[in-house]
Write an enzyme that holds these catalytic residues in place. Structure first.
Site, mmCIF file in Angstrom:
data_model
loop_
_atom_site.group_PDB
_atom_site.id
_atom_site.type_symbol
_atom_site.label_atom_id
_atom_site.label_comp_id
_atom_site.label_asym_id
_atom_site.label_seq_id
_atom_site.Cartn_x
_atom_site.Cartn_y
_atom_site.Cartn_z
ATOM 1 N N HIS A 1 -1.404 10.424 1.587
ATOM 2 C CA HIS A 1 -1.339 9.101 0.942
ATOM 3 C C HIS A 1 -0.277 9.133 -0.164
ATOM 4 C CE1 HIS A 1 -2.397 5.503 -1.252
ATOM 5 N NE2 HIS A 1 -3.017 5.106 -0.155
ATOM 6 N N GLU B 1 2.541 3.089 5.699
ATOM 7 C CA GLU B 1 2.233 2.338 4.481
ATOM 8 C C GLU B 1 3.476 2.294 3.591
ATOM 9 O OE1 GLU B 1 -2.145 2.231 3.476
ATOM 10 O OE2 GLU B 1 -1.437 4.101 2.635
HETATM 11 C C1 PEP Z 1 -3.634 1.912 0.254
HETATM 12 O O1 PEP Z 1 -3.569 2.302 -0.900
HETATM 13 O O2 PEP Z 1 -3.748 2.728 1.182
HETATM 14 C C2 PEP Z 1 -3.573 0.481 0.532
HETATM 15 C C3 PEP Z 1 -3.258 0.097 1.748
HETATM 16 O O3 PEP Z 1 -3.828 -0.372 -0.515
HETATM 17 P P1 PEP Z 1 -3.838 -1.981 -0.501
HETATM 18 O O4 PEP Z 1 -4.521 -2.433 0.753
HETATM 19 O O5 PEP Z 1 -4.622 -2.350 -1.713
HETATM 20 O O6 PEP Z 1 -2.425 -2.415 -0.549
#
Ligand code: PEP
Length: 253
Positions: A101, A170
């Site tokens: 992450h 992400e």
């Molecule tokens: C995350 O931190 O993995 C994430 C997707 O956060 P958010 O959905 O709040 O953007």
């Protein structure tokens, strides 16, 4: 698991105390009553370490699976204050684990550390949600693909069981900001990630690639047409049962 099976994964981050079980109970009831659930989607929640054992026990034979948010890069037991090994995570009953992450990369998790985490998590039969993503500067400098390729190829190897690895794309600039990549951009990036993964694992099977970053009950509607995306990693919106359930409902509207 059918090819169009979707994952809805809630990452609680630093949130949750024992009574937060109420949130999961409500989500579990929703999933249980949804006749289409088995064919369509899987729900995984990653609470903090402190809740892993109790939640794993409570949801053992229920609709929600439990995972950890991270682990240490050494296995078994060691003299590492405050660290939790993949072996310890597994023994608490967790089935999944998030590795890589961006919060943890920002705190020092580099490719070497991440590779060890992946190796030991797989050794302990944990299913991995491996996070990758470019930051704003890399995006502006058109380095998204270069960044993602590096993040994948420096850590993942052909010998790893690809069936136990799900990749979550992400973009860091999207996490918690309300900003979402354009659909065409996301489509291209997802295809690119799948191509790299097929190349690493030398497989023709389509790898699982999720999207994460500002997914909520309203933004989810933008993703329903993007068939290459196998699910979502959800941060902020996973801490409320209503928001999380609405995400699933709105996706299948
Ligand atoms: C995350 O931190 O993995 C994430 C997707 O956060 P958010 O959905 O709040 O953007």
């Amino acid at each position: 698991m059918a090819n169009n099976m979707r994952y809805f994964i809630g990452n609680w981050k630093m949130f949750g105390v024992p009574k937060s079980i109420n949130i999961l109970n409500k989500i579990n009831t929703f999933v249980k009553l949804d006749k289409n659930h088995n064919k369509r989607y899987k729900v995984i929640i990653t609470p903090p370490y402190t809740l892993l054992e109790s939640y794993s026990n409570i949801f053992k034979n229920k609709r929600i699976s439990i995972g950890a948010q991270n682990c240490y890069h050494k296995d078994n037991f060691g003299s590492n204050t405050g660290a939790i090994s993949p072996y310890m995570v597994k023994n608490l009953g967790a089935k999944y684990i998030i590795i890589g992450h961006s919060d943890n990369r920002a705190e020092g998790d580099n490719d070497i550390i991440l590779k060890d985490k992946v190796i030991f998590a797989l050794k302990n039969k944990l299913k991995i949600i491996f996070c990758i993503g470019e930051n704003k500067r890399q995006k502006l400098n058109k380095l998204t693909f270069t960044t993602l390729r590096k993040q994948l190829t420096k850590v993942l190897e052909r010998k790893f069981e690809e069936n136990n690895i799900i990749v979550a794309y992400e973009p860091i600039w999207s996490i918690g900001t309300g900003k979402i990549p354009q659909q065409s951009e996301l489509q291209k990036t997802t295809k690119f990630i799948k191509k790299i993964l097929k190349n690493i694992f030398k497989t023709k099977k389509s790898p699982k690639v999720l999207y994460g970053g500002s997914v909520d009950s309203s933004s989810i509607k933008q993703f329903t047409e993007l068939n290459d995306i196998d699910g979502f990693l959800i941060g902020g919106a996973s801490k409320s049962s209503k928001n999380f359930i609405d995400i699933i409902k709105n996706y299948y509207r």
